[in-house]
Write a protein that holds these residues in place. Sequence first.
Motif, mmCIF file in Angstrom:
data_model
loop_
_atom_site.group_PDB
_atom_site.id
_atom_site.type_symbol
_atom_site.label_atom_id
_atom_site.label_comp_id
_atom_site.label_asym_id
_atom_site.label_seq_id
_atom_site.Cartn_x
_atom_site.Cartn_y
_atom_site.Cartn_z
ATOM 1 N N ILE A 86 -8.243 35.076 -39.135
ATOM 2 C CA ILE A 86 -7.270 35.480 -38.107
ATOM 3 C C ILE A 86 -7.859 35.092 -36.756
ATOM 4 O O ILE A 86 -9.084 35.048 -36.603
ATOM 5 N N ASN A 87 -6.985 34.780 -35.792
ATOM 6 C CA ASN A 87 -7.464 34.515 -34.433
ATOM 7 C C ASN A 87 -7.616 35.858 -33.729
ATOM 8 O O ASN A 87 -6.666 36.406 -33.173
ATOM 9 N N ALA A 88 -8.844 36.399 -33.769
ATOM 10 C CA ALA A 88 -9.103 37.764 -33.302
ATOM 11 C C ALA A 88 -8.940 37.907 -31.788
ATOM 12 O O ALA A 88 -8.849 39.024 -31.281
ATOM 13 N N SER A 89 -8.867 36.793 -31.062
ATOM 14 C CA SER A 89 -8.689 36.896 -29.610
ATOM 15 C C SER A 89 -7.306 37.453 -29.263
ATOM 16 O O SER A 89 -7.059 37.860 -28.131
ATOM 17 N N ASN A 90 -6.413 37.485 -30.248
ATOM 18 C CA ASN A 90 -5.069 38.038 -30.018
ATOM 19 C C ASN A 90 -4.993 39.541 -30.312
ATOM 20 O O ASN A 90 -3.897 40.112 -30.288
ATOM 21 N N HIS A 91 -6.138 40.174 -30.590
ATOM 22 C CA HIS A 91 -6.157 41.580 -31.034
ATOM 23 C C HIS A 91 -5.255 42.468 -30.181
ATOM 24 O O HIS A 91 -4.465 43.262 -30.699
ATOM 25 N N ARG A 92 -5.355 42.345 -28.874
ATOM 26 C CA ARG A 92 -4.603 43.265 -28.005
ATOM 27 C C ARG A 92 -3.092 43.051 -28.072
ATOM 28 O O ARG A 92 -2.323 43.881 -27.612
ATOM 29 N N TYR A 93 -2.656 41.912 -28.627
ATOM 30 C CA TYR A 93 -1.215 41.630 -28.723
ATOM 31 C C TYR A 93 -0.614 42.016 -30.074
ATOM 32 O O TYR A 93 0.587 41.920 -30.272
ATOM 33 N N TRP A 94 -1.480 42.389 -31.034
ATOM 34 C CA TRP A 94 -0.960 42.688 -32.376
ATOM 35 C C TRP A 94 -0.257 44.036 -32.410
ATOM 36 O O TRP A 94 -0.528 44.925 -31.592
ATOM 37 N N LEU A 95 0.571 44.219 -33.445
ATOM 38 C CA LEU A 95 1.189 45.523 -33.676
ATOM 39 C C LEU A 95 0.180 46.413 -34.424
ATOM 40 O O LEU A 95 -0.805 45.927 -34.999
ATOM 41 N N ALA A 96 0.457 47.729 -34.413
ATOM 42 C CA ALA A 96 -0.502 48.718 -34.934
ATOM 43 C C ALA A 96 -1.008 48.431 -36.360
ATOM 44 O O ALA A 96 -2.213 48.547 -36.616
ATOM 45 N N PRO A 97 -0.135 48.049 -37.332
ATOM 46 C CA PRO A 97 -0.648 47.868 -38.701
ATOM 47 C C PRO A 97 -1.716 46.770 -38.804
ATOM 48 O O PRO A 97 -2.702 46.923 -39.537
ATOM 49 N N TYR A 115 -1.440 34.949 -39.511
ATOM 50 C CA TYR A 115 -1.022 34.708 -38.127
ATOM 51 C C TYR A 115 0.133 35.680 -37.905
ATOM 52 O O TYR A 115 1.289 35.368 -38.135
ATOM 53 N N PRO A 116 -0.218 36.918 -37.473
ATOM 54 C CA PRO A 116 0.788 37.981 -37.442
ATOM 55 C C PRO A 116 1.693 37.889 -36.224
ATOM 56 O O PRO A 116 1.451 37.108 -35.304
ATOM 57 N N PHE A 117 2.705 38.745 -36.239
ATOM 58 C CA PHE A 117 3.545 38.955 -35.061
ATOM 59 C C PHE A 117 2.620 39.369 -33.924
ATOM 60 O O PHE A 117 1.692 40.145 -34.117
ATOM 61 N N ASP A 118 2.866 38.836 -32.722
ATOM 62 C CA ASP A 118 2.147 39.363 -31.559
ATOM 63 C C ASP A 118 3.091 39.423 -30.362
ATOM 64 O O ASP A 118 4.163 38.822 -30.366
ATOM 65 N N THR A 119 2.669 40.163 -29.351
ATOM 66 C CA THR A 119 3.556 40.399 -28.199
ATOM 67 C C THR A 119 3.191 39.481 -27.031
ATOM 68 O O THR A 119 3.645 39.698 -25.916
ATOM 69 N N LYS A 120 2.370 38.451 -27.316
ATOM 70 C CA LYS A 120 1.892 37.581 -26.226
ATOM 71 C C LYS A 120 3.070 36.929 -25.509
ATOM 72 O O LYS A 120 3.132 36.878 -24.304
ATOM 73 N N ILE A 121 3.998 36.379 -26.299
ATOM 74 C CA ILE A 121 5.184 35.796 -25.696
ATOM 75 C C ILE A 121 6.377 36.609 -26.189
ATOM 76 O O ILE A 121 6.610 36.683 -27.394
ATOM 77 N N ALA A 122 7.102 37.192 -25.277
ATOM 78 C CA ALA A 122 8.224 38.056 -25.660
ATOM 79 C C ALA A 122 9.182 37.307 -26.578
ATOM 80 O O ALA A 122 9.531 36.152 -26.322
ATOM 81 N N GLY A 123 9.558 37.936 -27.653
ATOM 82 C CA GLY A 123 10.533 37.347 -28.559
ATOM 83 C C GLY A 123 9.941 36.346 -29.530
ATOM 84 O O GLY A 123 10.662 35.769 -30.337
#
Length: 324
Positions: free
Chosen positions: A196-207, A251-259
């Motif tokens: 996983i690209n762990a640099s996106n941690h703060r953008y991931w959803l809780a699960p 490569y999970p859902f993330d909130t980095k780019i809305a939508g």
Amino acid sequence: MITLAQYLQNHANAAVASTITTLATASISISHLLAKGALAGIHGDAGGENVQGEAQKKLDVISNDLLLGALTRNPNCAGVASEELDEISPANQDGTVLITFDPLDGSSNIDINMTVGTIFSILPYHRVGEIATEADFLQSGENQLAAGYFIYGTSTMLALTLGNGVAMFSFDPNTQTYLLINDNVRISPTTAEYAINASNHRYWLAPIKQYIDELVAGDTGIRNKDYNTRWVAAMIADVHRILIRGGVFMYPFDTKIAGKAGKLRLMYEANPMSFVIEQAGGASTDGVQRIMQIQPTHIHQRIPVVLGATQEVEYVRQLHAKAG
Ligand code: AFP
């Protein structure tokens, strides 16, 4: 040893066999260009952007043109959709198959001499005699007749499923043919390795945050086991590693780019890789739902991906279910 041609003769119908042969021939040209590297003038940006808004590398464009040209000349091919092109390309209206492809997955790896690859999916064409449109491509992954990838690593290989297991081939530079090296690739249901690209941690959803935090805690946490991370930044290489020695890729859902529902493309990456992974005994979801059951709404649709070892993919699904 069994050649790809012999394997296809015994396992695929004529249209699928011919299409895979065309893809394999194009892959050999791409592999030769990659082997020459900077000497072939393939490094660097092409100067444009693809439909995804990503900078195109020279080899993205060259590979796309090679595959598109070869496939549209194949009489079995009714149409082609490429990750690099805005629109689908109709081909021969008497063709019986549609092909989607990512001509060069992991293209940011080209200039640093790292692994890249070509991912493909073959779908049935249902309106033989008429000109293909985008709507013809919007079929769920369950409809795939064949899928796989050519990986250009330290050697060039092909992983292929025709819906009856996964076969692995290695390209032999002496005979310029793909030779079968494993006719039944299997993935262990358990693993201690994740990608996983762990640099996106703060953008991931809780699960997903919870899941990765548990893996990072290792034998001091709830999973009571040490896990190892690997990330090549080319899905093709991460999936290939999982086919060889197991693991789980996300490569999970993330909130980095809305939508944005994840980075990966359903029709060029997620569906073909899901077919390969499932046929090798693994699982593939968007975190909740089996990817191959998702009805595409657009050829360039993006989707979150969690695939590989069944026990880990199921654990992630349960975390999402608990979160509601
Ligand atoms: P490119 O082909 O544009 O380099 O993207 C590759 C990819 O779609 C997929 O193959 C990787 O798993 C993922 O992107 C890597 O993404 P990060 O840039 O977040 O590492």
